[in-house]
Design a protein around this motif. Structure first.
Motif, PDB file in Angstrom:
ATOM      1  N   GLN A  56       0.826  -1.213   0.000  1.00  0.00           N
ATOM      2  CA  GLN A  56       0.000   0.000   0.000  1.00  0.00           C
ATOM      3  C   GLN A  56       0.858   1.259   0.000  1.00  0.00           C
ATOM      4  OE1 GLN A  56      -2.344  -0.852   3.461  1.00  0.00           O
ATOM      5  NE2 GLN A  56      -3.875  -1.977   2.279  1.00  0.00           N
ATOM      6  N   SER A  57       2.126   1.107   0.273  1.00  0.00           N
ATOM      7  CA  SER A  57       3.097   2.193   0.178  1.00  0.00           C
ATOM      8  C   SER A  57       4.348   1.586  -0.452  1.00  0.00           C
ATOM      9  CB  SER A  57       3.405   2.770   1.572  1.00  0.00           C
ATOM     10  OG  SER A  57       3.986   1.781   2.395  1.00  0.00           O
ATOM     11  N   SER A  58       5.340   2.423  -0.696  1.00  0.00           N
ATOM     12  CA  SER A  58       6.583   1.882  -1.246  1.00  0.00           C
ATOM     13  C   SER A  58       7.306   1.082  -0.155  1.00  0.00           C
ATOM     14  CB  SER A  58       7.485   3.019  -1.736  1.00  0.00           C
ATOM     15  OG  SER A  58       7.988   3.764  -0.640  1.00  0.00           O
ATOM     16  N   THR A  61       9.104   3.466   2.181  1.00  0.00           N
ATOM     17  CA  THR A  61       8.235   4.106   3.172  1.00  0.00           C
ATOM     18  C   THR A  61       7.866   3.124   4.272  1.00  0.00           C
ATOM     19  OG1 THR A  61       7.352   5.612   1.512  1.00  0.00           O
ATOM     20  CG2 THR A  61       6.015   5.285   3.490  1.00  0.00           C
ATOM     21  N   TRP A  62       7.527   1.896   3.910  1.00  0.00           N
ATOM     22  CA  TRP A  62       7.145   0.879   4.889  1.00  0.00           C
ATOM     23  C   TRP A  62       8.313   0.572   5.832  1.00  0.00           C
ATOM     24  CZ3 TRP A  62       8.658  -4.403   5.443  1.00  0.00           C
ATOM     25  CH2 TRP A  62       7.900  -5.124   6.378  1.00  0.00           C
ATOM     26  N   ARG A  65       8.870   3.472   8.238  1.00  0.00           N
ATOM     27  CA  ARG A  65       7.851   3.450   9.291  1.00  0.00           C
ATOM     28  C   ARG A  65       8.139   2.337  10.290  1.00  0.00           C
ATOM     29  NH1 ARG A  65       3.025   3.386   6.506  1.00  0.00           N
ATOM     30  NH2 ARG A  65       3.177   1.151   6.289  1.00  0.00           N
ATOM     31  N   ARG A 127       3.491  13.109   1.186  1.00  0.00           N
ATOM     32  CA  ARG A 127       2.645  11.920   1.041  1.00  0.00           C
ATOM     33  C   ARG A 127       3.272  10.725   1.754  1.00  0.00           C
ATOM     34  NH1 ARG A 127       3.128   7.699  -1.857  1.00  0.00           N
ATOM     35  NH2 ARG A 127       4.764   8.598  -3.129  1.00  0.00           N
ATOM     36  N   GLU A 128       4.574  10.535   1.557  1.00  0.00           N
ATOM     37  CA  GLU A 128       5.261   9.418   2.205  1.00  0.00           C
ATOM     38  C   GLU A 128       5.303   9.594   3.727  1.00  0.00           C
ATOM     39  OE1 GLU A 128       8.570   8.031  -1.045  1.00  0.00           O
ATOM     40  OE2 GLU A 128       8.799  10.034  -0.172  1.00  0.00           O
ATOM     41  N   GLN A 131       2.081   8.615   5.177  1.00  0.00           N
ATOM     42  CA  GLN A 131       1.960   7.161   5.280  1.00  0.00           C
ATOM     43  C   GLN A 131       2.769   6.631   6.457  1.00  0.00           C
ATOM     44  OE1 GLN A 131       3.251   6.030   1.334  1.00  0.00           O
ATOM     45  NE2 GLN A 131       1.154   5.878   0.599  1.00  0.00           N
ATOM     46  N   ILE A 132       3.928   7.191   6.688  1.00  0.00           N
ATOM     47  CA  ILE A 132       4.792   6.752   7.788  1.00  0.00           C
ATOM     48  C   ILE A 132       4.134   7.039   9.129  1.00  0.00           C
ATOM     49  CG2 ILE A 132       6.967   7.265   9.000  1.00  0.00           C
ATOM     50  CD1 ILE A 132       8.176   7.761   6.134  1.00  0.00           C
ATOM     51  N   HIS A 134       0.879   8.003   9.699  1.00  0.00           N
ATOM     52  CA  HIS A 134      -0.579   7.804   9.741  1.00  0.00           C
ATOM     53  C   HIS A 134      -1.316   9.114  10.002  1.00  0.00           C
ATOM     54  CE1 HIS A 134      -0.073   3.486   9.515  1.00  0.00           C
ATOM     55  NE2 HIS A 134       0.771   3.542  10.528  1.00  0.00           N
TER      56      HIS A 134
END
Length: 149
Positions: A56-58, A61-62, A65, A127-128, A131-132, A134
């Motif tokens: 759901q993310s790169s 990024t995952w 996080r 954006r990233e 995602q990191i 939330h």
């Protein structure tokens, strides 16, 4: 013969080890553990949670996080324990660095603002970072603007 999981883990570590190391270095500057210890903790967590990556993310990024959340949790647990006392007269070494001014300022922001600033400095876009952390992109932009002030 290596399993698909082992191959995936090795590939992720090979491709993202510099990013993981950077996060570990940033967090260990103001904590009571070394960068190497932090790196090992993140690798263990990466192995444990490898199947949780859903795309759901790169990957970058995952992993960022995962690393920041792992190190924040360790830092939180360590802050609830009394700090070990250093014997008098022992100078700080590379294993026990003093935080530099920028890291001290970033750490003083608290969470999630410290993570937002570190991620921005590490080249992640809004954006990233959203995602990191939330958070919404707007919240990230607002918090980063306040942190800069």
């Amino acid at each position: 013969m290596k399993t698909n999981r082992e191959q995936a883990f090795e590939r992720l570590v090979r491709e993202h080890k510099d990013l993981i190391w950077q996060v570990c270095r940033d967090y260990s500057l103001s904590a009571a553990w070394t960068t190497q210890d932090a790196f090992q903790e993140v690798l263990c967590k990466l192995w444990k949670d490898l199947d949780q990556f859903k795309g759901q993310s790169s990957e970058r990024t995952w992993i960022y996080r995962l690393a920041t959340n792992t190190l924040r949790e360790i830092k939180r647990k360590k802050s609830n324990q009394p700090a070990p006392e250093m014997p008098a007269g022992i100078p700080h070494t590379a294993a026990h660095p003093q935080p530099n001014d920028l890291e001290r300022i970033i750490a003083s922001l608290g969470e999630p603002d410290a993570t937002i600033v570190r991620a921005s400095l590490d080249g992640f876009d809004y954006r990233e970072i959203a995602q990191i952390t939330h958070l919404t992109i707007g919240a990230v932009a607002m918090r980063l603007s306040r942190a800069k002030q």
